[in-house]
Design an enzyme around this catalytic site. Structure first.
Site: not given
Ligand code: FAD
Length: 465
Positions: A39, A44-45, A184, A186, A207, A275, A315, A447
């Site tokens: 990394e 990390l993450g 944007g 989104g 937008e 992205r 991604d 309920h």
């Protein structure tokens, strides 16, 4: 084992320590595979933990508290106007991130996953070069690429100014601008817009398409739109930015389209227009890993790239760019490498917009069902009929289910309202298990809860009269 002076050997090398990468590494290690994760940042993450999901949800939780206090007035409770201490807010967020990053470090040790902090570039389909570390090369038997994505810019409108924010810099929360333009509509723009509006910024959204949250059904977005009409100064659909420059103490913009904002000057601008994959400068061509025309790495159902021993997840392989998709792909890739016969073929990947109200959906949307000419029955209910929703003063929600007409199998569902993101999982499980309306309707829901709406909507399908 060390080969040569600085070359390390690894059975599995995972490049990128975001949710996809670390999940794949831990899973592979659980299968007994000697795994190394590399990394480029010290922790990390990935985007999710450091500049995405977790910081944004931490701030949204804070804003929710402010709204709850305001809303309490209608319940006969009055709180004083909130005071924001930005340093305290940033420290709270940093604490959350630090705690979770520490948890990942412990998991790495628990699974005996080797860690390298440095930047990897493929030299061929067997070696990566490492920069920024004592280890200069790693020879791998298999690799998983999980290098993620970064904010896209608007071609021709890149402006290097501290007044122009990406989601990463917006989450640093340096200050609360008086006026903020979000480019944007989104989920990232709306979530961050609501954070800044909650802190006191006058937020405007532009937008270029005719609706917010492309991908979500319009009827699910409507209650959010009503709320945003109160929270935001203006929401300008069918409008795009054509020029942007820094003038004294502000950003000056020009717009084109049906609804240009009243003002053309804003203290800060958040560019959230999507992205792009981190696939450049990785040496992919040397390793024989092909990308598509948008730079996403091409994979098969087993998440294997065009190079036989190299897999890719998250991604960097494309939409939906969501952490839980990346993690699931990480598990599939690790299982394939461990010799299991598995593929990545989910029936439903949930999407959650953590605005207030939340919107969550999974499987086939109503719009998609129409476009694909599917024979479906759509059943829905507003939350005004829910005892729980009335008790908490949140009747602005709704639950919708999309059934296959012939079999009554649930193929899609959507919800708007508080906790929609928590409740969607029941529907995802139902879709994955091939549940029919009867299965859901005859499952006893507690309920009074908001989840009862799931049972009620399924019952409408079961007992149409
Ligand atoms: P990433 O998290 O991008 O991690 C990739 C890692 O690889 C990075 O740490 C990077 O430093 C490292 N890397 C890159 N190149 C190299 C190299 N050459 N060598 C070594 N390391 C390298 N998703 C959700 O599911 N829910 C949400 O609520 C949500 N909210 C979000 C909010 C914001 C503001 C943003 C920006 C994103 C959000 N996302 C959310 C999306 C989510 O963050 C991503 O889908 C997820 O992080 C992708 O995981 P990944 O493992 O593919 O990559």
């Amino acid at each position: 084992m060390v080969v040569g002076e600085f070359t390390q050997e690894s059975d599995l090398l995972v490049v990128g320590g975001g949710p996809g990468g670390y999940h794949a590494a831990f899973r592979a290690a659980s299968h007994g595979i000697k795994t190394t994760i590399i990394e480029s940042t010290p922790a990390l993450g990935g985007v999710c933990l450091h500049e995405g999901c977790i910081p944004s949800k931490t701030y949204l939780a804070m804003i929710e508290t402010v709204h709850a206090a305001r809303h309490a007035r209608s319940m006969g409770i009055e709180f004083a106007k909130p005071k924001f201490n930005l340093e305290g807010i940033r420290a709270w967020k940093a604490g959350v991130v630090e705690k979770l990053a520490g948890g990942l470090d412990s998991l790495c040790k628990k699974h005996s996953v080797e860690r390298i902090t440095g930047r990897a570039t493929f030299e061929d389909a067997k070696f990566v070069k490492v920069t920024g570390s004592e280890i200069s090369r790693v020879r791998f038997r298999r690799a998983i690429i999980a290098t993620g994505s970064r904010s896209a810019t608007i071609p021709g409108l890149e402006l290097d100014s501290p007044r122009v924010l990406t989601s990463r810099t917006a989450l640093e929360l340096e200050d609360v601008p008086k006026t903020l333009l979000v480019i944007g509509g989104g989920y990232i723009g709306l979530e961050l817009g609501q954070v800044y509006a909650g802190l006191g910024s006058k937020v405007t959204v532009v937008e270029m398409t005719s609706g917010l949250l492309p991908g979500a059904d319009g009827d699910l977005v409507r209650p959010l739109r009503q709320r945003l009409n109160e929270d935001f100064e203006e929401i300008c659909l069918d409008t795009r930015v054509t020029a942007m420059s820094e003038v004294k103490g502000a950003i000056e913009l020009t717009f084109e389209g049906k609804n240009p904002p009243k003002s053309s000057r804003f203290d800060k601008v958040l560019v959230s227009v999507g992205r792009v994959p981190n696939s450049k400068d990785l040496g992919l061509e040397k390793a024989g890993v092909e990308v598509d025309e948008r730079g996403f790495i091409k994979v098969d159902a087993r998440l294997r790239t065009s190079a036989e021993r190299i897999y890719a997840i998250g991604d960097v392989i494309g939409n939906p760019m969501l952490a839980h998709k990346a993690m699931h792909e990480g598990a599939v890739a690790a299982d394939c490498i461990a010799g299991k016969n598995t593929v990545f073929e989910p029936r439903a990947i949930p999407a959650v917009v953590f605005t207030d109200p939340e919107i969550a959906w999974a499987g086939v949307t109503e719009t998609e069902a129409k476009e694909r000419g599917l024979e479906v029955v759509v059943k829905k209910t507003p939350w005004s009929s829910s005892g729980r929703a009335v008790a908490i003063g949140r009747t602005d929600g709704r639950t919708k289910m999309i059934f296959d007409k012939a079999s009554t199998r649930l193929i899609g569902l959507g919800m708007t309202g508080p906790h929609a993101g928590e409740m969607i999982s029941e529907g995802v499980l139902a879709i994955e298990m091939g549940a029919v309306a009867y299965d859901i309707a005859s499952t006893i829901h507690p309920h009074p809860t908001l989840s009862e709406m799931m049972g009620e909507v399924a019952e409408m399908m079961e007992m149409p009269k």
